[in-house]
Motif scaffolding. Structure first.
Motif, short mmCIF file in Angstrom:
data_model
loop_
_atom_site.label_atom_id
_atom_site.label_comp_id
_atom_site.label_asym_id
_atom_site.label_seq_id
_atom_site.Cartn_x
_atom_site.Cartn_y
_atom_site.Cartn_z
N SER A 22 0.82 -1.21 0.00
CA SER A 22 0.00 0.00 0.00
C SER A 22 0.86 1.26 0.00
CB SER A 22 -0.93 0.00 1.22
OG SER A 22 -1.70 -1.16 1.28
N THR A 23 1.91 1.25 0.80
CA THR A 23 2.80 2.41 0.85
C THR A 23 3.37 2.71 -0.53
OG1 THR A 23 3.40 1.94 3.15
CG2 THR A 23 4.87 3.38 1.91
N CYS A 24 3.88 1.68 -1.19
CA CYS A 24 4.46 1.88 -2.53
C CYS A 24 3.40 2.32 -3.54
CB CYS A 24 5.12 0.58 -2.99
SG CYS A 24 6.62 0.16 -2.07
N THR A 25 2.22 1.73 -3.46
CA THR A 25 1.15 2.07 -4.40
C THR A 25 0.76 3.54 -4.29
OG1 THR A 25 0.27 -0.18 -4.36
CG2 THR A 25 -1.23 1.57 -5.07
N VAL A 26 0.60 4.02 -3.07
CA VAL A 26 0.20 5.42 -2.87
C VAL A 26 1.31 6.37 -3.31
CG1 VAL A 26 -0.41 7.15 -1.13
CG2 VAL A 26 -1.46 4.87 -1.04
N LEU A 27 2.55 6.05 -2.99
CA LEU A 27 3.66 6.92 -3.39
C LEU A 27 3.80 6.98 -4.92
CD1 LEU A 27 6.34 6.03 -0.70
CD2 LEU A 27 5.10 8.19 -0.94
N LYS A 28 3.56 5.87 -5.59
CA LYS A 28 3.57 5.87 -7.05
C LYS A 28 2.50 6.80 -7.60
CE LYS A 28 5.35 1.16 -7.72
NZ LYS A 28 4.97 -0.24 -8.11
N ARG A 29 1.32 6.75 -7.00
CA ARG A 29 0.22 7.61 -7.44
C ARG A 29 0.54 9.09 -7.25
NH1 ARG A 29 -5.19 4.51 -5.07
NH2 ARG A 29 -4.96 2.58 -6.28
N LEU A 30 1.41 9.37 -6.27
CA LEU A 30 1.81 10.75 -6.02
C LEU A 30 2.97 11.18 -6.91
CD1 LEU A 30 1.57 10.90 -2.10
CD2 LEU A 30 -0.12 11.63 -3.80
N GLY A 31 3.38 10.28 -7.82
CA GLY A 31 4.41 10.62 -8.78
C GLY A 31 5.82 10.28 -8.37
N HIS A 32 5.98 9.52 -7.30
CA HIS A 32 7.31 9.16 -6.82
C HIS A 32 7.74 7.78 -7.31
CE1 HIS A 32 7.32 12.71 -4.32
NE2 HIS A 32 6.21 12.33 -3.70
N GLU A 33 9.00 7.48 -7.06
CA GLU A 33 9.56 6.17 -7.39
C GLU A 33 9.97 5.48 -6.08
OE1 GLU A 33 13.38 4.21 -9.74
OE2 GLU A 33 12.97 6.36 -9.94
N PRO A 34 9.04 4.76 -5.46
CA PRO A 34 9.38 4.11 -4.19
C PRO A 34 10.14 2.81 -4.39
CG PRO A 34 7.12 3.62 -4.78
CD PRO A 34 7.64 4.54 -5.85
N GLU A 35 10.98 2.49 -3.42
CA GLU A 35 11.71 1.23 -3.45
C GLU A 35 11.92 0.77 -2.01
OE1 GLU A 35 15.32 -0.26 -6.10
OE2 GLU A 35 16.02 1.06 -4.49
N ILE A 36 11.49 -0.45 -1.73
CA ILE A 36 11.68 -1.02 -0.40
C ILE A 36 13.12 -1.52 -0.27
CG2 ILE A 36 11.01 -2.87 1.18
CD1 ILE A 36 8.79 -0.89 0.92
N ILE A 37 13.79 -1.12 0.79
CA ILE A 37 15.13 -1.65 1.06
C ILE A 37 14.96 -3.11 1.48
CG2 ILE A 37 17.17 -1.47 2.54
CD1 ILE A 37 16.51 1.52 2.84
N ASN A 38 15.60 -3.99 0.76
CA ASN A 38 15.43 -5.42 1.02
C ASN A 38 16.24 -5.82 2.25
OD1 ASN A 38 14.59 -8.03 0.77
ND2 ASN A 38 15.74 -8.47 -1.10
#
Length: 384
Positions: A22-38
């Motif tokens: 959900s965090t990544c999905t919302v940030l993408k919608r806001l125009g960002h490029e999210p990436e989870i640190i593995n």
């Protein structure tokens, strides 16, 4: 902007992976490029889990024979392996992650993934009991100097911090440009350690509305052809009470009981169908189409509310403040059962006011993300 996020995405728990999604999905919608640190601490790796399982099995009651212990160890290891495969498939398909895997703080500190902004994500990232102490990785202590640090929906999982952790926690959090927390108790902790400006926001899974979840994961058909009561509990100490309540409600509604299990370790109660080793999408389907839910889980409660399910929640034996905080927020605290003497509230929930509260809180939460990730906000000083 490239946003590098650290959170608890590797825990074999449906809520953990779905909040990361959900965090990544919302940030993408806001125009960002999210990436989870593995980031996968050693205790979550296959080797770490096998070692812990072996140690715990060997240390069990001496009344168990070595053969029984060996069988139990094999079953637990097999259960973990199947679960890990299921969750890995979901992570690979739905969550952007760094190619490199980190297993400790120093790995990240020595080679932090490049980003414009560093974010601590949601879930119990700041719970020192759960994490075995203060994990500086979850406090972004690896972020390069001058890079913005923010927290979205972080959780201490506790009502108060141990006295011995207050100064170190303050020293780490004062470096943040913006802090938001999932629970009201978390905001109070921030204030008590002498910082200001923190605000309460929704858990990331609540940022996506019911129909968005339905469309994102194509939840178009019920997993069963009949109505059912769903049990979802991740607290073994609450199992007996959860099942007793479920039986009462299921009998009054004349519907069967289905229980979601994340593995084969949970007992199957008489008259209860157990669904084990479930894929993440099916977890959502069972919640989406349930006639009633009995939960002992924060995210079980969150999805019940978000999907407008009739439900009751049994307070877990520990880290219960997060569930209470959510129920208080949407004015459903009367659905919480804290012990076997509490009344079971089966009255129909009117979700119209609940949904209005959720929508208002979504707007506030997304506005926090908009402001804290904007280029202008990056230059602001840390909380004081």
């Amino acid at each position: 902007m490239k946003i590098s996020i650290i959170t608890l995405h590797r825990v074999l728990n449906f809520g953990s992976v779905l909040q990361a999604y959900s965090t990544c999905t919302v940030l993408k919608r806001l125009g960002h490029e999210p990436e989870i640190i593995n980031y996968m601490e050693h205790r979550y790796t296959t080797l770490g889990v096998i070692k812990d399982t072996f140690k715990n099995t060997i240390c069990e009651s001496s009344h168990s024979s070595n053969i029984k212990k060996a069988i139990k160890f094999i079953l637990k290891t097999a259960s973990y392996t199947i679960k890990r495969i299921k969750f890995n498939i979901f992570l690979a398909r739905h969550i952007p992650m760094t190619a490199k895997r980190f297993t400790n703080f120093h790995d990240i500190k020595n080679s932090p993934p490049p980003a414009d902004i560093y974010m601590t994500g949601s879930d119990q990232v700041w719970n020192s009991i759960y994490n075995g102490g203060i994990d500086r990785a979850h406090y972004l202590d690896f972020a390069p100097i001058g890079k913005p640090r923010i927290a979205y929906g972080a959780s201490f999982g506790l009502d108060t911090l141990p006295q011995s952790e207050i100064q170190e926690t303050r020293d780490l959090l004062i470096k943040y440009n913006a802090i938001s927390l999932r629970e009201s108790s978390g905001v109070q902790i921030i204030e008590k350690i002498g910082l200001s400006g923190a605000q309460q926001v929704l858990d990331p899974t609540l940022l996506l509305a019911k129909d968005e979840w339905k469309n994102e994961f194509k939840l178009y058909h019920s997993p069963l052809r009949k109505k059912y009561l769903l049990i979802y509990s991740i607290d073994p100490q609450s199992d007996e009470l959860v099942y007793r309540i479920a039986k009462i409600i299921a009998k009054s509604r004349a519907i069967p009981i289905v229980r979601i299990s994340q593995g084969a370790k949970l007992p199957t109660f008489k008259g209860c169908t157990q669904r084990s080793f479930m894929a993440v999408r099916n977890f959502l389907r069972y919640f989406y189409y349930a006639d009633f839910v009995v939960a002992s889980s924060f995210h079980g409660t969150a999805f019940s509310i978000n999907f407008n399910k009739q439900f009751v929640t049994v307070s877990p034996s520990k880290y219960s403040s997060r569930t209470r905080s959510l129920l208080d927020l949407v004015d459903l605290s009367h659905r919480l059962i804290e012990n076997r003497n509490n009344k079971i509230d089966q009255s129909l929930i009117d979700f119209d006011p609940v949904n209005r509260i959720l929508e208002a809180e979504r707007i506030k939460s997304i506005n926090f993300l908009l402001k804290s990730t904007s280029a202008q906000y990056k230059t602001n000083s840390s909380p004081s």
